[in-house]
Enzyme design. Structure first.
Site: not given
Ligand SMILES: *Cc1c(COP(=O)(O)O)cnc(C)c1O
Length: 360
Positions: A102, A172, A196
């Site tokens: 990521w 993030d 998540k």
């Molecule tokens: C799942 C995830 C993403 C991507 O998320 P989307 O909502 O599918 O764009 C980005 N960063 C992390 C750490 C993630 O777990």
């Protein structure tokens, strides 16, 4: 009907209580004769739902008054672009920590808008740890510092908060938001896709310090400008109303369960149960450095990878699903977000012991 234990990395398990409440309110929300899905986002019913969701999130995370909470769309992946568009503020480069898949995606996108200084990387050990801050080469002139406190795929979590002085810190938190308490005032921006640890896919939460809003790079589309959403209470256009409603139910439930301190305690207990099992034998292995073992996403391998497939099948037969590891890592991965009950982890550990007894 029996619920299975869903170890998916995302979209992920939601609390049963929330799903049941949503079911009960599906066709008639609080006696108004319609579903939340059918409401005008400008009507008083829906406006109260969104306002309450925001207030509850603010209370849960202790979000200071000088931060805006935005409910957006486009996923965390859109934030990979919106962060540089909004935060470069006339500066030419930004600092990024590279701890895995990521981080790499965030870096790749940021490079479209300016120079990226990678302050440190753990690619020397296949992204199995996070470099400590003494190894970071921070640029005092950077527009911001971006990092991924929980790498969902690698299972690498950073439990300390980087010190970046006057340079805004951007995180993030897609896969570890709400899993423990953090000091929001240490961050310039926190963002997370909802699917998540918050609610259904389709909602992206952005928490942004007010002084960072309003200085986008020229040519930034209206929808990508934090100011558009901050000035309009996330209602410049139609927000993802149903997803925000479900997220609001999750926030209420977390509050009722004792907030993030209580979540952290349970999450530590759940993670320890699984890691202790991995450590107790040579049959299983955790590829992640001890100090960075994620409490949310736990990848593990079998000593003999040819036994993976039967493991996944056997687990599934016991109602333990979505344990296959990410294609880039292999092996298994158990995602155990807030909504995974400890009983699910206990069942998994029981199965792991049985499987080892059979094949070890
Ligand atoms: C799942 C995830 C993403 C991507 O998320 P989307 O909502 O599918 O764009 C980005 N960063 C992390 C750490 C993630 O777990």
């Amino acid at each position: 009907m029996e619920r299975i234990y869903n170890f998916s990395a995302g979209p992920a398990v939601l609390p049963r209580e929330v799903l049941e409440q949503a079911r009960d309110e599906m066709v008639d929300w609080h006696g108004c004769g319609m579903s939340v899905m059918e409401m005008s986002h400008r009507g008083k019913e829906y406006m109260s739902i969104q306002a309450e969701a925001e207030a509850d999130l603010r209370e849960l995370m202790g979000i200071p008054a000088n931060y805006k909470v935005l409910f957006l769309q486009g996923g965390a992946s859109s934030q990979f672009a919106m962060v540089p568009m909004n935060l470069l503020r006339g500066k030419s480069s930004a600092d990024y920590l590279n701890t895995g898949e990521w981080s790499k995606k965030a870096i790749k996108e940021a490079k479209k808008f300016g120079a990226v200084n990678v302050v440190a990387t753990s690619d020397d050990k296949n992204f199995s740890y996070a470099p400590t801050q003494d190894a970071w080469k921070l640029d005092p002139n950077a527009a911001y510092v971006h990092y991924t406190p929980n790498e969902t795929i690698g299972g690498v979590e950073i439990f300390w908060t980087p010190e970046t002085g006057a340079v805004p810190l951007v995180a993030d938190m897609s896969s570890n938001i709400l899993s423990r308490s953090i000091d929001v005032s240490k961050f310039g921006v926190i963002y997370a896709g909802a699917q998540k640890n918050i609610g259904p896919a389709g909602v992206t939460v952005v928490i942004v310090r007010e002084d960072l809003i309003g200085q986008v790079v020229a040519g930034t589309p209206t929808m990508m400008d934090y100011k558009t959403h901050a000035d309009n209470e996330s209602m410049y256009n139609t927000p993802p109303t149903y997803g925000i409603y479900i997220a609001g139910l999750v926030f209420k439930l977390l509050k009722a369960k004792g907030g993030l301190t209580a979540m952290e305690k349970t999450n530590i207990a759940k993670a320890n149960l699984l890691y202790d099992t991995l450590d107790s034998t040579g049959f299983y292995n955790s590829p992640v450095a001890r100090e960075n073992r994620s409490r949310m996403n736990i990848p593990f391998t079998l000593k003999d990878a040819s036994l993976d497939e039967e493991f996944i099948k056997g687990a599934k037969a016991r109602g333990l699903v979505q344990l296959k590891g990410h294609r880039s890592v292999g092996g298994m991965r158990a995602s155990i977000y807030n909504a995974m009950p400890i009983e699910g982890v206990q069942k998994l550990v029981e199965f792991m012991k049985e499987y080892e007894a059979k094949h070890g």
